[in-house]
Design a protein around this motif. Structure first.
Motif, PDB file in Angstrom:
ATOM      1  N   TYR A 204       0.835  -1.185   0.000  1.00  0.00           N
ATOM      2  CA  TYR A 204       0.000   0.000   0.000  1.00  0.00           C
ATOM      3  C   TYR A 204       0.870   1.235   0.000  1.00  0.00           C
ATOM      4  O   TYR A 204       2.004   1.220   0.487  1.00  0.00           O
ATOM      5  CB  TYR A 204      -0.902   0.036   1.243  1.00  0.00           C
ATOM      6  CG  TYR A 204      -1.998  -0.980   1.242  1.00  0.00           C
ATOM      7  CD1 TYR A 204      -1.805  -2.231   1.823  1.00  0.00           C
ATOM      8  CD2 TYR A 204      -3.222  -0.716   0.650  1.00  0.00           C
ATOM      9  CE1 TYR A 204      -2.809  -3.178   1.821  1.00  0.00           C
ATOM     10  CE2 TYR A 204      -4.239  -1.664   0.645  1.00  0.00           C
ATOM     11  CZ  TYR A 204      -4.016  -2.888   1.222  1.00  0.00           C
ATOM     12  OH  TYR A 204      -5.018  -3.830   1.215  1.00  0.00           O
TER      13      TYR A 204
ATOM     14  N   GLN B 134       0.691   5.380   1.204  1.00  0.00           N
ATOM     15  CA  GLN B 134      -0.057   6.360   1.977  1.00  0.00           C
ATOM     16  C   GLN B 134       0.606   7.719   1.842  1.00  0.00           C
ATOM     17  O   GLN B 134       1.790   7.872   2.151  1.00  0.00           O
ATOM     18  CB  GLN B 134      -0.153   5.950   3.455  1.00  0.00           C
ATOM     19  CG  GLN B 134      -1.070   6.867   4.268  1.00  0.00           C
ATOM     20  CD  GLN B 134      -1.252   6.396   5.702  1.00  0.00           C
ATOM     21  OE1 GLN B 134      -0.311   5.950   6.341  1.00  0.00           O
ATOM     22  NE2 GLN B 134      -2.477   6.488   6.207  1.00  0.00           N
TER      23      GLN B 134
ATOM     24  N   GLY C 132      -1.636  12.437   5.654  1.00  0.00           N
ATOM     25  CA  GLY C 132      -3.016  12.789   5.953  1.00  0.00           C
ATOM     26  C   GLY C 132      -4.058  12.040   5.143  1.00  0.00           C
ATOM     27  O   GLY C 132      -5.251  12.349   5.233  1.00  0.00           O
ATOM     28  N   LYS C 133      -3.622  11.077   4.374  1.00  0.00           N
ATOM     29  CA  LYS C 133      -4.547  10.345   3.502  1.00  0.00           C
ATOM     30  C   LYS C 133      -4.695   8.901   3.942  1.00  0.00           C
ATOM     31  O   LYS C 133      -4.022   8.437   4.867  1.00  0.00           O
ATOM     32  CB  LYS C 133      -4.031  10.377   2.057  1.00  0.00           C
ATOM     33  CG  LYS C 133      -3.806  11.753   1.510  1.00  0.00           C
ATOM     34  CD  LYS C 133      -5.097  12.479   1.225  1.00  0.00           C
ATOM     35  CE  LYS C 133      -4.841  13.799   0.505  1.00  0.00           C
ATOM     36  NZ  LYS C 133      -6.101  14.510   0.213  1.00  0.00           N
ATOM     37  N   SER C 134      -5.561   8.198   3.237  1.00  0.00           N
ATOM     38  CA  SER C 134      -5.773   6.794   3.532  1.00  0.00           C
ATOM     39  C   SER C 134      -4.768   5.927   2.758  1.00  0.00           C
ATOM     40  O   SER C 134      -3.820   6.423   2.170  1.00  0.00           O
ATOM     41  CB  SER C 134      -7.208   6.408   3.152  1.00  0.00           C
ATOM     42  OG  SER C 134      -7.472   5.086   3.547  1.00  0.00           O
ATOM     43  N   LEU C 135      -4.998   4.636   2.780  1.00  0.00           N
ATOM     44  CA  LEU C 135      -4.114   3.685   2.124  1.00  0.00           C
ATOM     45  C   LEU C 135      -4.604   3.396   0.711  1.00  0.00           C
ATOM     46  O   LEU C 135      -5.763   3.055   0.507  1.00  0.00           O
ATOM     47  CB  LEU C 135      -4.067   2.378   2.919  1.00  0.00           C
ATOM     48  CG  LEU C 135      -3.511   2.472   4.334  1.00  0.00           C
ATOM     49  CD1 LEU C 135      -3.737   1.169   5.076  1.00  0.00           C
ATOM     50  CD2 LEU C 135      -2.022   2.786   4.302  1.00  0.00           C
TER      51      LEU C 135
ATOM     52  N   PHE D 251       3.677   0.706   2.727  1.00  0.00           N
ATOM     53  CA  PHE D 251       3.470  -0.347   3.711  1.00  0.00           C
ATOM     54  C   PHE D 251       3.328  -1.689   3.016  1.00  0.00           C
ATOM     55  O   PHE D 251       2.670  -1.785   1.971  1.00  0.00           O
ATOM     56  CB  PHE D 251       2.180  -0.107   4.496  1.00  0.00           C
ATOM     57  CG  PHE D 251       2.209   1.065   5.412  1.00  0.00           C
ATOM     58  CD1 PHE D 251       1.749   2.306   4.977  1.00  0.00           C
ATOM     59  CD2 PHE D 251       2.661   0.947   6.717  1.00  0.00           C
ATOM     60  CE1 PHE D 251       1.752   3.410   5.820  1.00  0.00           C
ATOM     61  CE2 PHE D 251       2.671   2.039   7.571  1.00  0.00           C
ATOM     62  CZ  PHE D 251       2.222   3.264   7.109  1.00  0.00           C
TER      63      PHE D 251
END
Lengths: 113, 112
Positions: free
Chosen positions: B35, B37, B40-43, B88
């Motif tokens: 992933y 990222q 401040g954002k999502s995955l 990640f």
């Protein structure tokens, strides 16, 4: 195709209160899982629901609970909030066993004061 | 208990260079995910690797999986500034128990 929707995006709560977060998965996805992200502990698994049943659970205290409804939407609840519960809470949607991956929502940023 | 270790945790590199991020895991697994990222954002899902020897490529990123060595790599070719992010890897334990276990992430900065 709509993505994973999490509400609310931001939340500020006081210690001792409780909070409920919501997650609507991608249409057709029956699995919803929840994760907590903090700078210190990173990304940690909370629980997973599939067809309204909790399938797996991470190592979190009983103050953290969840449920899934018949339309696959899921909620997680945290009772008796502690300062350490401040985090980004992410939910992930998948078709079932993750073979096609997990799609994450934008998250709910919870701040406990 | 499944443990996932990424290295390096921090990487600063110049545009145009190649580099590899490593992800080791401690027990048998049947699924590995990468992933991205942004702050401040999502995955954002990059790759899903399902079997030994799996290799997937998207643009300047290529991921591979060696289940015998319990190792996955994410290779960056001719890096560009837009690839700056935290990466990640996540592993699902065999049998699907315990959700995904994530590495600590690799914070990648690509400088012009």
């Amino acid at each position: 195709k709509a993505g994973v929707t999490q509400t609310p995006r931001y939340l500020i709560k006081t210690r001792g209160q409780q909070v409920t977060l919501s997650c609507s998965p991608i249409s057709g996805h029956r699995s919803v899982s929840w994760y907590q992200q903090t700078p210190g502990q990173g990304l940690q698994f909370l629980f997973e629901y599939f067809s309204e049943t909790q399938r797996n659970k991470g190592n979190f205290p009983g103050r953290f609970s969840g449920r899934q409804f018949s339309n696959s939407r899921s909620e997680m609840n945290v009772s008796t909030l502690e300062l350490g519960d401040s985090a980004l809470y992410l939910c992930a949607s998948s078709q079932g066993d993750g073979g096609h991956g997990y799609t994450f929502g934008s998250g709910t940023r919870l701040t406990v004061v | 208990e499944l443990k996932v270790e990424q290295n390096p945790l921090f990487l600063s590199m110049q545009e145009g260079k190649n580099y590899t991020i490593y992800c080791n895991y401690s027990t048998t697994s049947d699924r590995l995910y990468w992933y991205r990222q942004d702050p401040g954002k999502s995955l954002e899902s990059l790759f899903v690797l399902l079997s030994n020897g799996a290799v997937k490529q998207e643009g300047r990123l290529m991921a591979s999986l060696d289940t015998k060595a319990r190792l996955s790599t994410l290779h960056i070719t001719a890096a560009v500034h837009d690839l700056s992010a935290t990466y990640f890897c996540a592993v699902r334990g065999s049998g699907g128990a315990d959700g995904l276990t994530f590495g600590k992430g690799t914070h990648l900065i690509i400088q012009p």
